[in-house]
Design a protein around this motif. Structure first.
Motif, PDB file in Angstrom:
ATOM      1  N   PHE A 104      46.874  39.177  43.612  1.00 60.10           N
ATOM      2  CA  PHE A 104      46.293  38.565  44.788  1.00 60.10           C
ATOM      3  C   PHE A 104      44.886  39.105  44.937  1.00 60.10           C
ATOM      4  CE2 PHE A 104      47.242  42.535  46.868  1.00 60.10           C
ATOM      5  CZ  PHE A 104      46.360  42.619  47.943  1.00 60.10           C
ATOM      6  N   PHE A 105      44.103  38.430  45.764  1.00 62.96           N
ATOM      7  CA  PHE A 105      42.704  38.807  45.944  1.00 62.96           C
ATOM      8  C   PHE A 105      42.481  39.246  47.381  1.00 62.96           C
ATOM      9  CE2 PHE A 105      43.036  35.669  42.612  1.00 62.96           C
ATOM     10  CZ  PHE A 105      42.366  36.297  41.564  1.00 62.96           C
ATOM     11  N   ASP A 106      41.917  40.419  47.533  1.00 59.61           N
ATOM     12  CA  ASP A 106      41.562  40.942  48.851  1.00 59.61           C
ATOM     13  C   ASP A 106      40.307  40.201  49.317  1.00 59.61           C
ATOM     14  OD1 ASP A 106      40.795  42.325  51.086  1.00 59.61           O
ATOM     15  OD2 ASP A 106      40.480  44.236  50.066  1.00 59.61           O
ATOM     16  N   LEU A 107      40.506  39.209  50.159  1.00 57.41           N
ATOM     17  CA  LEU A 107      39.397  38.334  50.527  1.00 57.41           C
ATOM     18  C   LEU A 107      38.366  39.006  51.425  1.00 57.41           C
ATOM     19  CD1 LEU A 107      41.194  34.907  51.036  1.00 57.41           C
ATOM     20  CD2 LEU A 107      40.105  35.864  48.999  1.00 57.41           C
ATOM     21  N   PHE A 108      38.667  40.217  51.883  1.00 57.69           N
ATOM     22  CA  PHE A 108      37.667  40.944  52.663  1.00 57.69           C
ATOM     23  C   PHE A 108      36.742  41.764  51.778  1.00 57.69           C
ATOM     24  CE2 PHE A 108      41.045  40.417  55.939  1.00 57.69           C
ATOM     25  CZ  PHE A 108      40.314  39.625  56.802  1.00 57.69           C
TER      26      PHE A 108
END
Length: 339
Positions: A104-108
């Motif tokens: 998953f990608f840490d969108l922050f």
């Protein structure tokens, strides 16, 4: 190929096998919707069957374009009321992911957002698409075999999740315009007159024999400038297994991919290139899954749909495996849909 014309169409990050379609008198139990050929959205909304039109209006605002494919907003049930969407891995482009491992990608801290190719129906419910683009961010994808390509990725690996926020631009033909980091202070505005994306049950499991509705965006924008809708029956697992066996005997490439009832279901719904990643819905407007592959058998369309129940299961198992610090990064975007 005997009496059936099959044309393999390759598009950037999206493909389908074109096929024919037949009609019969099957109907959605409470709406009276009959099975249809592929119909332009604007034509479907002129149907005299008001229940049919009501259902299309309930779900059409959730389905948009995703590059040369489609995507569907699964839910806005998260901490920010942003759009948690689902699309197909081959629409995103399998080789585009930085890793084939489940991630998953840490969108922050990671800004993988794009405007290009991300279009949703107008928020006011108008039929015609505009040149407005909505910010789209990749959030999660399952593990993918290292040798997979856009053309060989199996249904069990052919989905990903993303987030749409409310950043928008008007596309004037310029390139290289990208959104800022995901914005959480403004809910995604979208055409959702029945609040389908905020319902207690935004998704469901398919029932054998039900007639369901599929919506996506064919690459043929002349015939289908604002998307297309089709419908058809859901096959039982035994019917699906027989279909795959017959396709194998017919030397159809789909016959080489075993049917996996935990992952997918089959339906006799017509779809064409560009509809990959679009949504299949039941009569209540609940999302049943996304379109990934299709062919035809004896003139009947065969559509493979990745089940939402499978997607939810994969996401939940992945989330549960994360340490608390990592859970805290993804949970706000999926909080309302965790098992």
């Amino acid at each position: 190929m005997k009496d059936m014309q099959k044309i393999f169409v390759v598009t950037i990050c999206s493909f389908f096998i074109l096929f024919g379609c037949s009609k019969d008198s099957s109907r959605l139990p409470s709406t009276g919707i009959t099975e249809t050929d592929l119909i332009a959205i604007e034509d479907a909304l002129e149907d005299p069957n008001t229940n049919f039109v009501s259902l299309i209006n309930k779900i059409r605002g959730s389905v948009g374009t995703n590059g040369s494919g489609s995507k569907v907003v699964w839910s806005k049930r998260n901490n920010y009321n942003l759009g948690l969407f689902v699309s197909a891995n081959h629409v995103y482009g399998v080789s585009t992911w930085p890793s084939f491992n489940e991630e998953f990608f840490d969108l922050f801290s990671i800004n993988n957002g794009v405007f290009g190719g991300s279009i949703m129906p107008p928020t006011n419910g108008a039929i015609s698409l505009t040149n407005e683009r909505v910010a789209s961010f990749a959030l999660y994808h399952p593990s993918i075999p290292s040798d997979a390509t856009n053309f060989t990725v199996l249904p069990k690996d052919d989905f990903y999740l993303g987030i749409m926020d409310n950043q928008r631009i008007i596309d004037d033909g310029m390139f290289g315009i990208y959104p800022d980091f995901v914005q959480t202070d403004s809910p995604l505005q979208m055409f959702d007159p029945n609040n389908r994306t905020l319902a207690d049950q935004t998704w469901s499991v398919p029932n054998i024999g039900d007639v369901v509705i599929a919506i996506g965006y064919p690459n043929d924008r002349v015939t289908y400038p604002n998307g297309a809708v089709s419908s058809g029956k859901i096959y039982s697992d035994s019917e699906a297994e027989n279909i795959i066996q017959l396709l194998n005997q017919d030397m159809d490439p789909e016959g080489d991919i075993p049917y996996n009832p935990q992952v997918e279901f089959l339906a006799n719904i017509k779809a064409v290139s560009g509809m990959s990643g679009g949504g299949v819905f039941n009569e209540n407007g609940q999302l049943l899954g996304i379109m990934v592959r299709a062919t035809a058998l004896n003139g009947q369309p065969i559509l493979r749909v990745v089940r939402m129940s499978y997607i939810v299961q994969k996401l939940t198992v992945f989330f549960d495996s994360l340490p608390p610090s990592e859970k805290a990064k993804i949970e706000p975007f999926i909080s309302g849909e965790l098992n």
